[in-house]
Design a protein around this motif. Structure first.
Motif, short mmCIF file in Angstrom:
data_model
loop_
_atom_site.label_atom_id
_atom_site.label_comp_id
_atom_site.label_asym_id
_atom_site.label_seq_id
_atom_site.Cartn_x
_atom_site.Cartn_y
_atom_site.Cartn_z
N GLU A 365 0.83 -1.22 0.00
CA GLU A 365 0.00 0.00 0.00
C GLU A 365 0.86 1.26 0.00
N GLU A 366 1.90 1.23 0.82
CA GLU A 366 2.79 2.40 0.88
C GLU A 366 3.47 2.64 -0.46
N PHE A 367 3.90 1.56 -1.07
CA PHE A 367 4.57 1.71 -2.37
C PHE A 367 3.62 2.37 -3.38
N PHE A 368 2.35 2.00 -3.33
CA PHE A 368 1.38 2.60 -4.24
C PHE A 368 0.72 3.85 -3.62
N ASP A 369 1.50 4.56 -2.82
CA ASP A 369 1.08 5.82 -2.21
C ASP A 369 -0.25 5.74 -1.49
N GLY A 370 -0.43 4.69 -0.73
CA GLY A 370 -1.60 4.59 0.13
C GLY A 370 -2.84 3.99 -0.53
N LYS A 371 -2.67 3.49 -1.75
CA LYS A 371 -3.80 2.89 -2.46
C LYS A 371 -4.32 1.66 -1.70
N LYS A 372 -5.65 1.55 -1.60
CA LYS A 372 -6.24 0.36 -0.94
C LYS A 372 -6.08 -0.85 -1.84
N LEU A 373 -5.71 -1.97 -1.26
CA LEU A 373 -5.52 -3.18 -2.05
C LEU A 373 -6.87 -3.79 -2.39
N CYS A 374 -6.93 -4.44 -3.54
CA CYS A 374 -8.17 -5.09 -3.95
C CYS A 374 -8.19 -6.49 -3.37
N LYS A 375 -9.06 -6.69 -2.38
CA LYS A 375 -9.12 -8.00 -1.73
C LYS A 375 -10.49 -8.65 -1.94
N SER A 376 -11.19 -8.20 -2.99
CA SER A 376 -12.56 -8.71 -3.16
C SER A 376 -12.58 -10.19 -3.51
N MET A 377 -11.49 -10.67 -4.10
CA MET A 377 -11.47 -12.09 -4.45
C MET A 377 -10.86 -12.88 -3.32
N ASN A 378 -11.21 -14.16 -3.24
CA ASN A 378 -10.59 -15.02 -2.26
C ASN A 378 -9.16 -15.33 -2.73
N GLY A 379 -8.20 -14.89 -1.96
CA GLY A 379 -6.79 -15.01 -2.35
C GLY A 379 -6.29 -16.43 -2.49
N ASP A 380 -6.98 -17.38 -1.87
CA ASP A 380 -6.58 -18.78 -2.01
C ASP A 380 -7.18 -19.41 -3.27
N GLU A 381 -8.27 -18.83 -3.75
CA GLU A 381 -9.03 -19.50 -4.80
C GLU A 381 -8.93 -18.85 -6.17
N ALA A 382 -8.44 -17.60 -6.21
CA ALA A 382 -8.48 -16.83 -7.46
C ALA A 382 -7.74 -17.53 -8.60
N VAL A 383 -6.56 -18.07 -8.32
CA VAL A 383 -5.74 -18.67 -9.38
C VAL A 383 -6.46 -19.89 -9.97
N ALA A 384 -6.95 -20.77 -9.11
CA ALA A 384 -7.65 -21.96 -9.60
C ALA A 384 -8.92 -21.56 -10.35
N SER A 385 -9.62 -20.54 -9.86
CA SER A 385 -10.86 -20.10 -10.51
C SER A 385 -10.58 -19.60 -11.92
N GLY A 386 -9.55 -18.78 -12.06
CA GLY A 386 -9.19 -18.26 -13.38
C GLY A 386 -8.83 -19.40 -14.32
N ALA A 387 -8.09 -20.39 -13.80
CA ALA A 387 -7.70 -21.53 -14.62
C ALA A 387 -8.93 -22.31 -15.06
N ALA A 388 -9.92 -22.42 -14.17
CA ALA A 388 -11.15 -23.16 -14.50
C ALA A 388 -11.93 -22.43 -15.59
N ILE A 389 -11.97 -21.12 -15.51
CA ILE A 389 -12.68 -20.33 -16.53
C ILE A 389 -12.02 -20.56 -17.89
N LEU A 390 -10.69 -20.53 -17.90
CA LEU A 390 -9.98 -20.74 -19.16
C LEU A 390 -10.18 -22.17 -19.66
N ALA A 391 -10.14 -23.13 -18.75
CA ALA A 391 -10.31 -24.54 -19.13
C ALA A 391 -11.65 -24.73 -19.80
#
Ligand code: ADP
Ligand code: MG
Length: 523
Positions: A365-391
């Motif tokens: 956040e500090e590096f991006f000058d205080g920008k709020k991070l986007c945490k709307s997705m489940n951080g454990d599941e996002a990668v597998a979900s994206g792969a499933a969409i592509l599959a």
């Protein structure tokens, strides 16, 4: 191709510490995470052997302190690497299982199974985890599953990608695509951010930076997500930077403390003590993401002596600060490579278990000058979900998101060894620079050595201008060259990188048309 069976193509995030699988259900118009036998969404990437049984996943992880030298984890740190690699050597110090140099310089794990010694290549171990996932998927979906999109760290080199593909094939999967983990997360993000969860509703391009800090690897990707799909601008990372390293600094700290308290005793030689200490340190690390102080307590750690210390969040942060700073430096480098100012980034998406560490979040956040991070997705599941969409899209089962365009890049420069002006060997001539969009094909002409009818083509990957600092992917010879009037001959070298990021090299002598082709993979 449509196989006529809904949801039969799955997405798999084969992680260093945890693996996750997902499937797109067309009828429900959404992704679902595939639960394992215990009903959990994440499965430890862990395999264990004993006198009677093979354990995979949770069963394996649960018996680690009882059977440390036959419980294997972190295989993703070995896959596609050489035994002599300094990072493999360093990791070995803290692993309670045994590794030897196997055929083709492969780091090979030695375990005892049913009373016998077994030597297992990393590919074989990973395939056991994948087989377990396949079983769970078939159980959950209710059909046979063979097509899969498998994710790899964006920063994986060619050898690591090829070895991952081999492990997947061994497990009975037909790999329809290897995709970079942050790219997969961006696909999930693209869907997540759309009204009605329909991709085609996006009207404005967004610049997204995906920050993925997991157990074994750190990946950063800069992408544009928009109406057309996902276009990767640049990637960066480190395949040996993640939660495992933070655990290790805690373990080292504890070993030192124990030494100070009880004289010169070194726990390192004792796999059981080391295994128990690692489990306790990982737990303490997690605690410190929500509390500011915790205790590490282990009864009879070594030689009948109990171990107990207090550790604060501040101490944990201090011990790992260099690692956290390294992540930020890699973000900076990725932005430079993608020719983007940090102000132009619309969303910073964090995924991976280690992004739960408050200090990591704060530093980003500090590096991006205080920008709020986007945490709307489940951080454990996002990668597998994206792969499933592509599959689903690649297997033709998904009408809604049929037209996602996906453009990825090569993470590391590819080239061949050449001489410098003074005629010394050992220099890298880049043929495909890093962050080139894939698939891609490049042709380069070379002149052979004077009066030699042979030419050696050595293919390397990496950013150093000396081949010594890069990874040798393969070498091959062209012989029987026809020499021209000046004693040399002309050689045409073609580099092809496919959509999976895997390289194929061919070389041809122009006058005779003598041709040699190698897929780096197959050597
Ligand atoms: P990978 O994809 O490399 O398998 P994951 O994204 O699943 O990794 O993240 C696993 C890592 O996250 C582990 O090192 C684990 O200790 C760490 N982790 C999980 N939860 C927390 C937490 N609350 N605080 C700190 N680290 C965590
Ligand atoms: Mg991961």
């Amino acid at each position: 191709m449509s196989r006529g069976v809904k949801g039969a193509a799955i997405g798999i995030d084969l992680g260093t510490t945890y693996s996750v699988a997902a499937v797109w259900f067309q009828g429900k118009n959404r992704v679902e995470i595939i639960p394992n036998e215990q009903g959990n969404k994440i499965t430890p990437s862990c395999v264990a052997f004993d006198d009677t049984e093979l354990f995979v996943g949770e069963g394996a992880k649960n018996q680690i302190t009882r059977n440390p030298s036959n419980t294997v984890f972190d295989v993703k740190r070995l896959i596609g690497s050489r035994f002599g690699d300094s990072r493999v050597q360093k990791d070995m110090e803290s692993w309670p299982f045994k590794i030897i140099e196997g055929p083709a310089e492969k780091p090979t794990v030695v375990v005892e199974f049913k009373g016998e010694k077994r030597e297992l290549a990393p590919e074989a171990l990973s395939s056991m985890v994948l087989m377990k996932i396949k079983e769970s998927a078939e159980e959950f979906i209710g059909t046979k599953v063979s097509d899969a999109v498998i994710t790899v760290p964006a920063y994986f080199n060619d050898k690591q990608r090829e070895a991952t593909k081999e492990a997947s094939t061994k497990a009975g999967f037909n790999v329809i695509r290897l995709i970079n983990e942050p790219t997969a997360a961006a696909i999930a993000y693209g869907l997540d951010n759309m009204a009605d969860k329909k991709w085609y509703k996006i009207d404005k391009n967004k610049n997204v930076l995906v920050f993925d800090l997991g157990g074994g690897t750190f990946d950063v990707s800069l992408l544009t997500v928009g109406k057309k799909g996902v276009v990767v601008k640049a990637v960066g990372g480190d395949t040996h930077l993640g939660g495992e390293d933070f655990d290790k600094t805690l373990v080292d700290y504890c070993i030192d403390k124990f030494k100070k308290q009880h004289g010169e005793v070194d726990i390192r030689g004792n796999p059981r003590a080391l295994g128990r200490l690692k489990v306790a340190c990982e737990k303490a690390k997690r605690d410190l993401s929500s509390t500011t102080i915790t205790r590490i307590e282990i009864d009879c750690l070594y030689g009948g002596i109990d171990f107990s210390i207090k550790i604060s969040r501040a101490k944990f942060e201090e011990l790992n600060l260099t690692y956290f700073e390294k992540c930020i430096q890699l973000v900076e480098k990725c932005l430079i490579d993608g020719k983007m100012k940090k102000e132009m980034v619309d969303d910073v998406v964090v995924v991976g278990g280690s992004t739960r560490i408050p200090k990591v979040q704060r530093m980003v956040e500090e590096f991006f000058d205080g920008k709020k991070l986007c945490k709307s997705m489940n951080g454990d599941e996002a990668v597998a979900s994206g792969a499933a969409i592509l599959a689903s899209r690649l297997s033709g089962n998904n009408g809604k998101i049929q037209d996602i365009v996906l453009i990825d890049v090569t993470p590391l420069s590819l080239g061949i060894e050449v001489k410098n002006m003074e005629g010394e060997n050992g220099f890298m001539k880049v043929i495909i620079p890093r962050n080139t969009s894939i698939p891609t094909s490049k042709v380069e002409m070379f002149v052979s050595n004077e009066n030699s009818t042979r030419a050696k083509i050595a293919v390397y990957q990496g950013e150093s201008d000396r081949v010594k600092g890069n990874t040798l992917l393969s070498e091959f010879n062209l012989s029987g060259l026809t020499l021209g009037p000046n004693g040399t001959s002309k050689i045409k070298v073609v580099f092809d990188v496919d959509v999976n990021g895997i390289l194929c090299v061919s070389a041809e002598e122009i006058s005779t048309g003598q041709r040699k082709t190698i897929t780096i993979a197959k050597t």
